[in-house]
Design a protein around this motif. Structure first.
Motif, PDB file in Angstrom:
ATOM      1  N   GLY A 100       0.806  -1.210   0.000  1.00 54.58           N
ATOM      2  CA  GLY A 100       0.000   0.000   0.000  1.00 54.58           C
ATOM      3  C   GLY A 100       0.841   1.264   0.000  1.00 54.58           C
ATOM      4  O   GLY A 100       2.080   1.219  -0.017  1.00 54.58           O
ATOM      5  N   LEU A 101       0.174   2.406   0.036  1.00 50.76           N
ATOM      6  CA  LEU A 101       0.825   3.701   0.021  1.00 50.76           C
ATOM      7  C   LEU A 101       1.769   3.836   1.219  1.00 50.76           C
ATOM      8  O   LEU A 101       1.382   3.536   2.356  1.00 50.76           O
ATOM      9  CB  LEU A 101      -0.235   4.808   0.043  1.00 50.76           C
ATOM     10  CG  LEU A 101       0.266   6.249   0.074  1.00 50.76           C
ATOM     11  CD1 LEU A 101       1.115   6.562  -1.154  1.00 50.76           C
ATOM     12  CD2 LEU A 101      -0.907   7.218   0.165  1.00 50.76           C
ATOM     13  N   HIS A 147      -2.599  -4.792  -1.382  1.00 53.03           N
ATOM     14  CA  HIS A 147      -3.179  -4.155  -0.192  1.00 53.03           C
ATOM     15  C   HIS A 147      -3.354  -2.663  -0.440  1.00 53.03           C
ATOM     16  O   HIS A 147      -2.433  -1.992  -0.912  1.00 53.03           O
ATOM     17  CB  HIS A 147      -2.262  -4.372   1.012  1.00 53.03           C
ATOM     18  CG  HIS A 147      -2.631  -3.550   2.209  1.00 53.03           C
ATOM     19  ND1 HIS A 147      -1.828  -2.561   2.717  1.00 53.03           N
ATOM     20  CD2 HIS A 147      -3.743  -3.566   2.985  1.00 53.03           C
ATOM     21  CE1 HIS A 147      -2.413  -1.996   3.755  1.00 53.03           C
ATOM     22  NE2 HIS A 147      -3.573  -2.590   3.943  1.00 53.03           N
ATOM     23  N   SER A 148      -4.541  -2.147  -0.150  1.00 46.49           N
ATOM     24  CA  SER A 148      -4.810  -0.714  -0.199  1.00 46.49           C
ATOM     25  C   SER A 148      -4.444  -0.157  -1.579  1.00 46.49           C
ATOM     26  O   SER A 148      -5.022  -0.588  -2.576  1.00 46.49           O
ATOM     27  CB  SER A 148      -4.058  -0.021   0.942  1.00 46.49           C
ATOM     28  OG  SER A 148      -4.586   1.255   1.208  1.00 46.49           O
ATOM     29  N   ALA A 182     -11.159  -8.097   4.313  1.00 47.24           N
ATOM     30  CA  ALA A 182     -11.442  -6.887   5.079  1.00 47.24           C
ATOM     31  C   ALA A 182     -10.959  -7.033   6.512  1.00 47.24           C
ATOM     32  O   ALA A 182     -11.037  -8.115   7.097  1.00 47.24           O
ATOM     33  CB  ALA A 182     -12.945  -6.594   5.070  1.00 47.24           C
ATOM     34  N   GLY A 183     -10.458  -5.950   7.078  1.00 49.65           N
ATOM     35  CA  GLY A 183     -10.146  -5.927   8.496  1.00 49.65           C
ATOM     36  C   GLY A 183     -11.408  -5.633   9.292  1.00 49.65           C
ATOM     37  O   GLY A 183     -12.194  -4.761   8.930  1.00 49.65           O
ATOM     38  N   HIS A 243      -6.807  -1.676   9.135  1.00 48.32           N
ATOM     39  CA  HIS A 243      -6.489  -1.553   7.717  1.00 48.32           C
ATOM     40  C   HIS A 243      -5.255  -2.368   7.328  1.00 48.32           C
ATOM     41  O   HIS A 243      -5.210  -2.940   6.239  1.00 48.32           O
ATOM     42  CB  HIS A 243      -6.294  -0.075   7.367  1.00 48.32           C
ATOM     43  CG  HIS A 243      -6.031   0.186   5.929  1.00 48.32           C
ATOM     44  ND1 HIS A 243      -6.869  -0.267   4.929  1.00 48.32           N
ATOM     45  CD2 HIS A 243      -5.010   0.843   5.303  1.00 48.32           C
ATOM     46  CE1 HIS A 243      -6.388   0.116   3.748  1.00 48.32           C
ATOM     47  NE2 HIS A 243      -5.269   0.779   3.955  1.00 48.32           N
ATOM     48  N   TRP A 244      -4.246  -2.427   8.216  1.00 47.98           N
ATOM     49  CA  TRP A 244      -3.048  -3.212   7.918  1.00 47.98           C
ATOM     50  C   TRP A 244      -3.286  -4.643   8.390  1.00 47.98           C
ATOM     51  O   TRP A 244      -2.721  -5.119   9.372  1.00 47.98           O
ATOM     52  CB  TRP A 244      -1.830  -2.575   8.578  1.00 47.98           C
ATOM     53  CG  TRP A 244      -1.403  -1.318   7.876  1.00 47.98           C
ATOM     54  CD1 TRP A 244      -0.664  -1.229   6.723  1.00 47.98           C
ATOM     55  CD2 TRP A 244      -1.702   0.030   8.253  1.00 47.98           C
ATOM     56  NE1 TRP A 244      -0.490   0.091   6.370  1.00 47.98           N
ATOM     57  CE2 TRP A 244      -1.105   0.885   7.285  1.00 47.98           C
ATOM     58  CE3 TRP A 244      -2.403   0.611   9.307  1.00 47.98           C
ATOM     59  CZ2 TRP A 244      -1.208   2.275   7.355  1.00 47.98           C
ATOM     60  CZ3 TRP A 244      -2.504   1.995   9.370  1.00 47.98           C
ATOM     61  CH2 TRP A 244      -1.912   2.808   8.407  1.00 47.98           C
ATOM     62  N   VAL A 245      -4.133  -5.341   7.656  1.00 47.04           N
ATOM     63  CA  VAL A 245      -4.659  -6.638   8.084  1.00 47.04           C
ATOM     64  C   VAL A 245      -3.544  -7.646   8.343  1.00 47.04           C
ATOM     65  O   VAL A 245      -3.541  -8.351   9.359  1.00 47.04           O
ATOM     66  CB  VAL A 245      -5.636  -7.194   7.023  1.00 47.04           C
ATOM     67  CG1 VAL A 245      -6.292  -8.473   7.524  1.00 47.04           C
ATOM     68  CG2 VAL A 245      -6.681  -6.158   6.646  1.00 47.04           C
TER      69      VAL A 245
END
Length: 256
Positions: free
Chosen positions: A23-24, A86-87, A206-207, A238-240
């Motif tokens: 992710g970002l 992710h993301s 999903a988290g 969010h950071w599953v």
């Protein structure tokens, strides 16, 4: 452009490789444990996306561009791969699947939907750029400089993974200027012609405590990814993969 990667399972029996897209403000290194675990049975490559990690910097940072760069990696690997993102990396993976479906054997999208968001990381980027790195002498000083704008210690720890250097000087690995300038592109999701869809097997992860995947997103997910299933990982935000590693691996292992 050659994207940097960390890899495991290169000696695994021939089969479909797996690419992982972070992710970002993340990097391939964030996925080291996942790469090692999944690499026990297959070839796995976690990529540094452009302007992140050890991959080249560019002036472009939108999803069609990221998807093209990942497609070039898949072409080099033989033309077909499973892809997990992710993301921001999930949006890049979805864009790739919708534009080059023949390249994507199956798709895992971690805590993101194919929609635009207002969850901007712009304040994080501003805070990181605001640290006078030429004047600090330790990582602790950088963390302290970030604390006023980013009080969450866990978020700071995540961002600090992008800091490299030591007594001779520090630098941020991501291209913060370009990421900040293209934040609108990163928050958005590309528009596709009516009828565009990816028919391959797809898993959305999903988290439980995250709000990135919501019931309101079910229709657009079903329209673009008609074979999609969704699984929720207990206790994860969010950071599953970092919040509940065993739950995350249980969710994705059998699907992959």
């Amino acid at each position: 452009m050659k994207l940097n990667a960390i890899e495991a399972g290169a000696d695994a029996p021939d089969g479909i490789p797996l690419l992982i897209l972070h992710g970002l403000l993340g990097s391939a290194r964030n996925w080291g444990a996942v790469v090692k675990s999944l690499g026990e049975t297959r070839r796995v490559l976690a990529l540094d996306l452009p302007n992140h990690g050890a991959s080249p910097w560019t002036e472009i940072m939108d999803y069609p561009f990221m998807a093209r760069e990942v497609a070039a990696v898949i072409e080099h690997l033989g033309g077909r791969a499973a892809v997990m993102g992710h993301s921001m990396g999930g949006k890049a993976a979805m864009t790739l699947a919708l534009t080059c479906p023949e390249m994507v054997e199956r798709l895992v999208v971690v805590d993101i939907a194919p929609v635009s968001y207002s969850h901007t990381f712009a304040p994080y980027i501003k805070a990181m750029r605001g640290v006078a790195l030429a004047e600090v002498t330790s990582r602790g000083e950088v963390d302290a400089a970030l604390a006023a704008a980013i009080p969450d210690r866990g978020v700071r720890a995540f961002l600090m993974q992008n800091l490299e250097g030591g007594a001779g000087g520090y630098r941020w690995r991501p291209n913060l200027a370009v990421l900040g300038a293209h934040m609108d592109d990163i928050l958005a999701f590309p528009r596709f012609p009516e009828g565009t869809r990816y028919d391959g097997p797809t898993l959305f992860v999903a988290g439980e405590t995250s709000d990135y995947i919501r019931p309101a997103h079910e229709d657009v997910i079903a329209e673009l990814f008609p074979r999609a299933a969704t699984v929720e990982v207990a206790g994860a935000g969010h950071w599953v993969h970092a919040d509940n590693p065993s739950g995350f691996m249980a969710a994705v292992g059998s699907f992959l």
